[in-house]
Enzyme design. Sequence first.
Site, short mmCIF file in Angstrom:
data_model
loop_
_atom_site.label_atom_id
_atom_site.label_comp_id
_atom_site.label_asym_id
_atom_site.label_seq_id
_atom_site.Cartn_x
_atom_site.Cartn_y
_atom_site.Cartn_z
N ASP A 1 0.85 -1.20 0.00
CA ASP A 1 0.00 0.00 0.00
C ASP A 1 0.88 1.25 0.00
O ASP A 1 1.80 1.37 0.83
CB ASP A 1 -0.87 -0.05 1.28
CG ASP A 1 -1.94 1.03 1.31
OD1 ASP A 1 -2.43 1.41 0.23
OD2 ASP A 1 -2.30 1.47 2.43
N HIS A 2 0.64 2.17 -0.91
CA HIS A 2 1.38 3.44 -0.98
C HIS A 2 2.90 3.28 -0.98
O HIS A 2 3.59 3.90 -0.16
CB HIS A 2 0.99 4.39 0.16
CG HIS A 2 -0.42 4.87 0.07
ND1 HIS A 2 -0.84 5.82 -0.83
CD2 HIS A 2 -1.52 4.53 0.78
CE1 HIS A 2 -2.13 6.04 -0.69
NE2 HIS A 2 -2.58 5.26 0.27
N ASP B 1 3.03 4.68 -5.57
CA ASP B 1 2.35 5.96 -5.33
C ASP B 1 3.29 7.11 -5.70
O ASP B 1 4.11 7.54 -4.89
CB ASP B 1 1.92 6.03 -3.86
CG ASP B 1 1.26 7.36 -3.51
OD1 ASP B 1 1.21 8.26 -4.38
OD2 ASP B 1 0.81 7.51 -2.36
N HIS C 1 -7.59 9.94 4.06
CA HIS C 1 -7.15 8.95 5.04
C HIS C 1 -7.49 9.43 6.44
O HIS C 1 -7.44 10.63 6.72
CB HIS C 1 -5.64 8.73 4.93
CG HIS C 1 -5.22 8.11 3.62
ND1 HIS C 1 -4.42 8.76 2.72
CD2 HIS C 1 -5.52 6.90 3.07
CE1 HIS C 1 -4.22 7.96 1.67
NE2 HIS C 1 -4.88 6.84 1.86
N GLY C 2 -7.83 8.50 7.33
CA GLY C 2 -8.09 8.85 8.73
C GLY C 2 -9.55 9.21 8.94
O GLY C 2 -10.35 9.20 8.00
N HIS D 1 -9.47 5.12 -1.91
CA HIS D 1 -8.69 5.16 -0.66
C HIS D 1 -9.49 5.93 0.38
O HIS D 1 -10.44 6.64 0.05
CB HIS D 1 -7.35 5.86 -0.91
CG HIS D 1 -6.34 4.97 -1.58
ND1 HIS D 1 -5.19 4.56 -0.97
CD2 HIS D 1 -6.35 4.40 -2.81
CE1 HIS D 1 -4.52 3.78 -1.79
NE2 HIS D 1 -5.20 3.67 -2.93
N GLY D 2 -9.07 5.80 1.65
CA GLY D 2 -9.72 6.57 2.71
C GLY D 2 -11.21 6.26 2.83
O GLY D 2 -12.02 7.15 3.08
N ASN E 1 -10.23 0.62 0.02
CA ASN E 1 -9.24 0.52 1.10
C ASN E 1 -9.80 0.94 2.46
O ASN E 1 -10.33 2.05 2.60
CB ASN E 1 -8.07 1.47 0.80
CG ASN E 1 -7.19 0.98 -0.32
OD1 ASN E 1 -7.53 0.04 -1.03
ND2 ASN E 1 -6.03 1.61 -0.49
P1 13P Z 1 -8.59 4.79 5.85
O1 13P Z 1 -7.56 4.62 6.94
O2 13P Z 1 -9.18 6.15 5.84
O3 13P Z 1 -9.58 3.69 5.89
O4 13P Z 1 -7.80 4.65 4.45
C1 13P Z 1 -7.14 3.47 4.16
C2 13P Z 1 -6.33 3.60 2.92
O5 13P Z 1 -6.66 4.31 2.00
C3 13P Z 1 -5.11 2.79 2.85
O6 13P Z 1 -4.39 3.05 1.69
O1 G3H Z 2 -3.10 4.86 3.64
C1 G3H Z 2 -2.56 4.70 4.70
C2 G3H Z 2 -2.85 3.48 5.53
O2 G3H Z 2 -3.89 3.77 6.43
C3 G3H Z 2 -1.61 3.02 6.22
O3 G3H Z 2 -1.22 3.87 7.23
O4 G3H Z 2 1.18 4.40 6.84
O5 G3H Z 2 0.16 4.55 9.14
O6 G3H Z 2 0.56 2.33 8.07
P1 G3H Z 2 0.28 3.80 7.86
ZN ZN Z 3 -4.50 5.02 0.92
#
Ligand code: 13P
Ligand code: G3H
Ligand code: ZN
Length: 284
Positions: A82-83, A104, A180-181, A208-209, A230
């Site tokens: 991921d990313h 990414d 995200h978050g 995402h997010g 995600n």
């Molecule tokens: P959230 O933490 O907002 O669910 O997003 C997850 C995400 O996009 C991981 O790449």
């Molecule tokens: O997109 C981000 C994911 O929620 C992962 O978060 O980089 O804190 O592991 P992290």
């Molecule tokens: Zn993400």
Amino acid sequence: MSLVTLRDVLGPAEKGHYAVGAFNANNMEIVQAIIEAAQEERAPVILQASQGAIRYAGLEHIVSLVKTATLGADLPVVLHLDHGTDFDQVMRCIRHGFSSVMYDGSGLPLEENIATTCRVLEVARAVGVSVEGELGKIGGTEDDISVEERDTMYTDPLEAKRFVDETGVDALAIAIGTAHGPYKGEPKLDFQRLKQIRELTGVPIVMHGASGVPDTAIKKGIELGVRKINIDTELRQAFTGGIKSFLAAEPENIDPRKILGPAKEAMKAVVKEKMRLFGCAGKA
Ligand code: 13P
Ligand code: G3H
Ligand code: ZN
């Protein structure tokens, strides 16, 4: 069953008009919660590790935890980075057995993003690994975002077409108002932009997010071509919430198994609920 790629799970999702859940994992309990949920729901699943997860648990541990958890599971499971923002890190993941990676390059100028995504794809294609790319800035949670700000942050549909035509990515992460978050208010998504991007590219779209995005918006996204969704924050909330309520009830308990067991179950319940919402439950 051995690991599969994004193409293996998103192809059927295209035909069946559903999305596959992509859940972030950092440790053994989380890996188990995700795989057990997928087994119980008979759902294809994408288990993803961020660069932070890899720093925390170690690359070898992540790969062996996932491979061990899938041994007895007769399910399509994708192990996805991921990313990944660093080319060398993406290569290490491929070498250690990830079946899929996200490169990414969204923080780079378009030309550089395209060029590095193409370099990743050249290696990934040679070894049968799938690739997700990203265009646009996923992040701003403010409701009062102006139109000009949107245009600079959100994915430009014509750039998305060029990005997909020139790279050939298997899936594309776009910025349409998710972040995200946790959200402060209710996220407002730019569905018109999603529709345009999908019409111009035809590629499976990644949201995402997605934690905290209302169910109706998730369903609308899927109707318009979102095929990978995600979720991390809602898993963290369930896991930590489980630990907090257990310790509130039994503050003297020092057995990590007793403390983490209910946290894992709480997380598993969220994963199962999301699989039903995304329409991938019963598809494996
Ligand atoms: P959230 O933490 O907002 O669910 O997003 C997850 C995400 O996009 C991981 O790449
Ligand atoms: O997109 C981000 C994911 O929620 C992962 O978060 O980089 O804190 O592991 P992290
Ligand atoms: Zn993400």
